[in-house]
Design a protein around this motif. Sequence first.
Motif, PDB file in Angstrom:
ATOM      1  N   ALA A   1       0.868  -1.177   0.000  1.00  0.00           N
ATOM      2  CA  ALA A   1       0.000   0.000   0.000  1.00  0.00           C
ATOM      3  C   ALA A   1       0.905   1.226   0.000  1.00  0.00           C
ATOM      4  N   ARG A   2       0.858   1.999  -1.065  1.00  0.00           N
ATOM      5  CA  ARG A   2       1.760   3.123  -1.219  1.00  0.00           C
ATOM      6  C   ARG A   2       1.186   4.383  -0.569  1.00  0.00           C
ATOM      7  N   ALA A   3       2.081   5.154   0.048  1.00  0.00           N
ATOM      8  CA  ALA A   3       1.670   6.398   0.694  1.00  0.00           C
ATOM      9  C   ALA A   3       0.996   7.315  -0.318  1.00  0.00           C
ATOM     10  N   GLY A   4      -0.168   7.799   0.057  1.00  0.00           N
ATOM     11  CA  GLY A   4      -0.936   8.659  -0.832  1.00  0.00           C
ATOM     12  C   GLY A   4      -1.953   7.916  -1.659  1.00  0.00           C
ATOM     13  N   PHE A   5      -1.825   6.587  -1.691  1.00  0.00           N
ATOM     14  CA  PHE A   5      -2.737   5.789  -2.511  1.00  0.00           C
ATOM     15  C   PHE A   5      -3.334   4.634  -1.698  1.00  0.00           C
ATOM     16  N   GLU A   6      -3.349   4.802  -0.375  1.00  0.00           N
ATOM     17  CA  GLU A   6      -3.907   3.761   0.483  1.00  0.00           C
ATOM     18  C   GLU A   6      -5.407   3.606   0.276  1.00  0.00           C
ATOM     19  N   GLY A   7      -6.061   4.667  -0.204  1.00  0.00           N
ATOM     20  CA  GLY A   7      -7.504   4.613  -0.398  1.00  0.00           C
ATOM     21  C   GLY A   7      -7.951   3.605  -1.431  1.00  0.00           C
ATOM     22  N   LEU A   8      -7.031   3.145  -2.272  1.00  0.00           N
ATOM     23  CA  LEU A   8      -7.377   2.125  -3.271  1.00  0.00           C
ATOM     24  C   LEU A   8      -7.463   0.732  -2.651  1.00  0.00           C
ATOM     25  N   VAL A   9      -7.008   0.593  -1.397  1.00  0.00           N
ATOM     26  CA  VAL A   9      -7.062  -0.705  -0.710  1.00  0.00           C
ATOM     27  C   VAL A   9      -8.310  -0.703   0.175  1.00  0.00           C
ATOM     28  N   ARG A  10      -9.318  -1.438  -0.246  1.00  0.00           N
ATOM     29  CA  ARG A  10     -10.607  -1.404   0.435  1.00  0.00           C
ATOM     30  C   ARG A  10     -10.578  -2.261   1.709  1.00  0.00           C
ATOM     31  N   ALA A  11     -11.249  -1.737   2.734  1.00  0.00           N
ATOM     32  CA  ALA A  11     -11.301  -2.438   4.015  1.00  0.00           C
ATOM     33  C   ALA A  11     -12.090  -3.734   3.881  1.00  0.00           C
ATOM     34  N   GLY A  12     -11.684  -4.728   4.651  1.00  0.00           N
ATOM     35  CA  GLY A  12     -12.418  -5.980   4.695  1.00  0.00           C
ATOM     36  C   GLY A  12     -12.063  -6.968   3.606  1.00  0.00           C
ATOM     37  N   ARG A  13     -11.174  -6.604   2.717  1.00  0.00           N
ATOM     38  CA  ARG A  13     -10.786  -7.535   1.643  1.00  0.00           C
ATOM     39  C   ARG A  13      -9.548  -8.322   2.077  1.00  0.00           C
ATOM     40  N   SER A  14      -9.453  -9.556   1.620  1.00  0.00           N
ATOM     41  CA  SER A  14      -8.334 -10.418   1.999  1.00  0.00           C
ATOM     42  C   SER A  14      -7.927 -11.268   0.808  1.00  0.00           C
TER      43      SER A  14
END
Length: 657
Positions: A299-312
């Motif tokens: 997860a890159r700084a500034g682009f963490e929002g592309l990693v959705r919560a609850g996904r595995s």
Amino acid sequence: MLASEAHLLETGIVGAAGVVERQAIHGDDRRSLKLVPPATARFRARVPPGALLSFGIAARPVDVALSLRIEDASGRRLHDESLRTGAAWSERRVDLAPLAGREAEIRIRVEGRADMVALGEPKIIAPRAAPDNVLVYVVDCLRADRVGAMGYARPTTPALDRFAAGAFVFERAYACAAWTKPSVGCLFTGLYPVRHGARNVDHALDPERATLAERLRREGYATAAVVANPVLDGRGFGFARGFDRYLELAREWKNRNVNSTPADAALVTDTALHWIGEHTDRPFFLYVHSIDLHYPYLARAGFEGLVRAGRSGLERDSDLYDSELAYTDRELGRLLDGLRRLQLDQRTTILVTADHGEEFGEHGSARHGHTLFDTLLHVPMILKLAGGTDGRRIEDSVAQVDVMPTLLELARAPAPPGLDGVSLVPAVRGRSLPPRALFAEQLSPREVLYAVRHGRHKLVRQLLPIPGEWLFDLGQDADEMRSLVDSEPGQASQLASLLLPFLLQGQEGLHIVMKDPAPGNAVRVGLTSGARIADVARLNFRTGDTLEIDAGGRSASLHFVSGGARRHVIVRTEPPGADVTLELGPDFAPFDLRLGSKGEPATRLPMPLSPAALRVAVPPADMEGARAWAFAVLSERRPEVVSPELQEQMRALGYLQ
């Protein structure tokens, strides 16, 4: 006015002042003249008006005082300085105005207590009207459907999308392999892997095959590569050929995960812009290769929002991949902005593409290098012409082998004869390309597959690990979920007739399959031949296996620790089809086996398979007790042996286990 170059190591060296070889210093790989001080390097060349002498200088050990003097044959001094050696290359440019317009001898004298001084790529730079620059940027692992300009809904590639808006977007561009080394070989040579040679983990580019860098360098371009993927080893696999500088940013990969090396997209951009800034006065070809999208993803700084919560699992990997892509896109945008600031954007032809894609479980597979589905083969290919603002989408099917002839035509440079690729300039100018078959090969220690596409159909044939064949109608089934082999046998047969010659060419040689004895025993396999053993390709092997070919190429030895599995080698001789003697031991029942060029039955082995039965890649049930079995197809290849360091590099990248 830009500049042309005369490379003195090729045309002007006088006598034998030192040894010409490549020197890799801090990952900056250059062809160099290696001197032991005190020493004088002498070069003879014609010096055009306005010319400069340019070279890099490096020495070992560091922090040693050196004297550097440059003079002509009469002793007239052109440059004189004292310096202390640093850890990396330093650059020198010397005005050659006193020698303008005549044949001259240039002497470079070094004195000091250094053990070695390297003069990197000494050359004469002369002003002339020049062609446009060429920049190729490869985003490792970038699949086409993750690019906004190719229809992806998430905001992963805004910079690339802006670039694509004024460029030619090839909607159907395909890789020729599912991993980096063979696919970049296709970009560099215009040839499929079976012809350029860098196919398997062992193999390097065929030295007799011209590369794009060699061709452009011959036309006067300064050439450099900024490479973050360590599998593109410049010397070990031949990718540095034709490059004045081959900057390998991940040389310090040991004991580090590939994605935690300092060679990320920001360093790639910084290094590329620094090199470009030093070469604004002459035409250049720059190859740039980033690796941030390679597993494991961050997860890159500034682009963490592309990693959705609850996904595995693979779903989370997919989001992390998008975060990596957005970060890489930002750095690509910074490189493009840098070209504009340097006022080079209108003088540079730029191609952005990928070596292959990435899988996230679509066909039961993850990452890359295992299948030939279009999740791996469909790549972006976006071309912006120097000085051009026009662009459009092009629907013709194109391939990586088309890159070399296309860029050479745009540079008004001749292409080598007999390329597999074609120039895409006619398509750029609005003409349709003739229909043709496009091929791909996957040759790795555990998977062997071949694919052909023609029109809307694609046929895939797998030899290892389990034989299989699939036919897809890409017009109706772009995701390749339904095989039509049984329902459309005529179409399958038609594509098979196109694929078989390509497949047989890729599998040429003497195939020997050995069933391991009990696990834990050391195994030695000896190969000898009256002819030269040109190549030994290994399948189903692991890190720790070793291959040694003697200097004369008359014998080879393989060593591995048995795991109770099968080992598969493909032996090629020059001339093709020569007799080979095989000795298995000590834990096999030892015997010698002689197989001739006609594939006659061999002592104590089952009958060889005929080439027509090549799709049967494992012995039938009644062969299960065989210690070894073989079949032969003629071939000619060269040996490349992977060093232990390169083997570990390949293991870190996931190509070996």
